[in-house]
Motif scaffolding. Structure first.
Motif, mmCIF file in Angstrom:
data_model
loop_
_atom_site.group_PDB
_atom_site.id
_atom_site.type_symbol
_atom_site.label_atom_id
_atom_site.label_comp_id
_atom_site.label_asym_id
_atom_site.label_seq_id
_atom_site.Cartn_x
_atom_site.Cartn_y
_atom_site.Cartn_z
ATOM 1 N N PRO A 90 33.102 35.015 41.425
ATOM 2 C CA PRO A 90 32.636 35.557 42.541
ATOM 3 C C PRO A 90 31.209 35.847 42.717
ATOM 4 O O PRO A 90 30.652 36.198 43.697
ATOM 5 C CB PRO A 90 33.549 36.946 42.882
ATOM 6 C CG PRO A 90 34.670 36.652 41.792
ATOM 7 C CD PRO A 90 34.114 35.837 40.754
ATOM 8 N N SER A 112 40.812 40.219 41.993
ATOM 9 C CA SER A 112 41.077 39.288 41.025
ATOM 10 C C SER A 112 42.325 39.582 40.311
ATOM 11 O O SER A 112 43.203 38.599 39.832
ATOM 12 C CB SER A 112 39.996 39.258 39.892
ATOM 13 O OG SER A 112 38.652 38.893 40.644
ATOM 14 N N LYS A 141 39.002 29.772 40.805
ATOM 15 C CA LYS A 141 38.555 30.924 40.663
ATOM 16 C C LYS A 141 38.868 31.332 38.951
ATOM 17 O O LYS A 141 40.015 30.983 38.496
ATOM 18 C CB LYS A 141 38.839 32.105 41.574
ATOM 19 C CG LYS A 141 38.322 32.092 42.924
ATOM 20 C CD LYS A 141 38.498 33.195 43.619
ATOM 21 C CE LYS A 141 38.025 33.250 45.155
ATOM 22 N NZ LYS A 141 38.211 34.519 45.810
#
Length: 425
Positions: free
Chosen positions: A67, A164, A88
């Protein structure tokens, strides 16, 4: 090839090293060189430091994204135009968590030390595992333990930033703390609490949730609380003796006092969480005691860098008012006869704005406060949010602003007997 955008981050570098050790070709980009990126390069991972699409390798299987990479990154947009598979970092960890029994440690503070401590106790007991730690654990001089494919356990620091940790599927989970933080992501404290409760609900039905007694956790999963007052498991009779912290435990079958080299009541409670998790996994008392006694801590977590007759220097990652309060209180208790000088670099304009009064109150616990300029990281300046504005609110009699370039000369002039550097920058 696996390509990492932001490979130098503490979590990204651990994943890069993990996949490299598993036989994958790995490369990546980061904005600036660091000890972590130098270690990656020494291990055969190609890293470059210019955001330039011409430097992106051709043979990429998928891209791992942190991020921290801004949306206007040239490489990121180039890879999107190429229709590269981009995932991610949290998604990769989520995948790994479903391949093993995942032990996930979350919290706005305390999670890195607790993750490293759980890892060390399990390794002391001879358990085979992998681990991803949000700092450099001193016992292994690393942020990652790379196990075998068939190993049962994987220990993971569960990061709440950008939601996350909601990608993980824990078998046992710990929540150490929920203080207002990352409000640029969550908007307000209540949404942060809701996210932590969502994380807890992802714990396996046959697993266990472990959380601090003061937290607003609501769960129907099997759970145990810990703390210093009214929890299921309580630390009592805490004292510092000959450089060791000693305490007894009520609520577990551990009769003799626990001894460890970590300081502060916050670390006593981190140890409690680790003990509960390891006990639930069937680790014997002797291994738990040995693991606690031999744990060397984590870099930048009450990290005693110098200790001699004239000077003590402690470095700490604390960048939230509650973390700073815990770190300074621990220093006061451990070195009660010393004058305490704290050097603080505020991290992020939004965090400084949101917690200006809290920072002032916590920093005022020191005898002398030296403030550096705000470390902006991913943010642009906010009018009126400055270190000078924070300094005005601090009540310590001895306080000053200092540029980073003049800091060493200032410290030489002051010659402090006990100095702490705190901040995430």
């Amino acid at each position: 090839m696996i390509y990492f955008l932001g490979i130098g981050g503490i979590g990204m570098s651990a994943l890069a090293r993990y996949f490299k050790a598993k036989g994958h070709e790995v490369a990546g980009y980061d904005r600036t060189p660091s000890p972590l990126t130098k270690r990656l390069e020494a291990e055969g991972i190609a890293v470059h430091y210019t955001d330039d699409p011409l430097l992106v390798p051709e043979n990429i299987d998928f891209v791992v994204l942190t991020p921290a990479i801004p949306s206007n990154s040239l490489e990121l947009n180039y890879l999107r135009e190429r229709n590269a598979k981009i995932v991610k970092r949290a998604e990769v960890l989520g995948m790994l968590s479903r391949q093993h029994k995942a032990l996930a440690i979350a919290g706005t503070h305390g999670k890195t030390t607790t993750t490293a401590l759980v890892t060390h106790i399990l390794m002391t007991a001879g358990k085979k595992l992998s681990a991803f730690i949000g700092g450099i654990a001193r016992n292994i001089d690393s942020n990652v333990v790379i196990g075998e494919e068939h190993d049962e356990l994987i220990v993971m620091e569960a990061d709440e930033f950008d939601h996350s940790f909601l990608q993980l599927s824990p078998f046992v989970s710990i929540v150490t703390s929920i203080d207002a933080d990352h409000l640029d992501i969550y908007g307000d404290y209540q949404h942060l609490v809701e996210s932590f409760n969502e994380f807890v609900d992802k714990t396996a039905d046959d697993g266990l949730v472990i959380y601090h007694e003061n937290l607003p956790i609501k769960t129907n999963k099997k759970h145990i609380t810990y703390g210093l007052e009214h929890a299921d498991v309580i630390a009592e009779n805490i004292c510092v003796n000959q450089g060791e912290t000693c305490f007894t435990i009520k609520g577990l079958n551990l009769r003799e006092p626990i001894k460890m080299s970590l300081y502060g009541n916050h670390n006593v409670q981190n140890a409690l969480a680790a003990i509960i998790m390891c006990s639930y996994l069937g680790i014997d008392e002797a291994s738990i005691r040995e693991g606690l006694a031999t744990f060397k801590g984590v870099q930048r977590r009450f990290d005693i860098r110098v200790r001699n007759e004239r000077h003590i220097y402690v470095d700490d990652y604390a960048h939230h008012p509650e973390e700073i309060k815990a770190a300074l209180t621990a220093a006061r208790n451990a070195f009660c006869d010393k004058e305490l000088t704290v050097i603080f670099q505020p991290h992020l304009f939004t965090r400084t704005r949101d917690f200006m009064d809290g920072f002032a109150e916590s920093l005022s616990l020191a005898d002398r406060v030296i403030l550096l300029d705000i470390y902006p990281a991913r943010e642009l300046p906010i009018e009126g949010v400055t270190s000078a504005a924070l300094l005005e609110k601090i009540t310590s009699k001895n306080k000053m602003l200092c540029s980073k370039g003049n800091l060493l000369d200032t410290i030489k002039y002051i010659d402090p007997e006990l100095v702490m550097t705190v901040g995430a920058g």
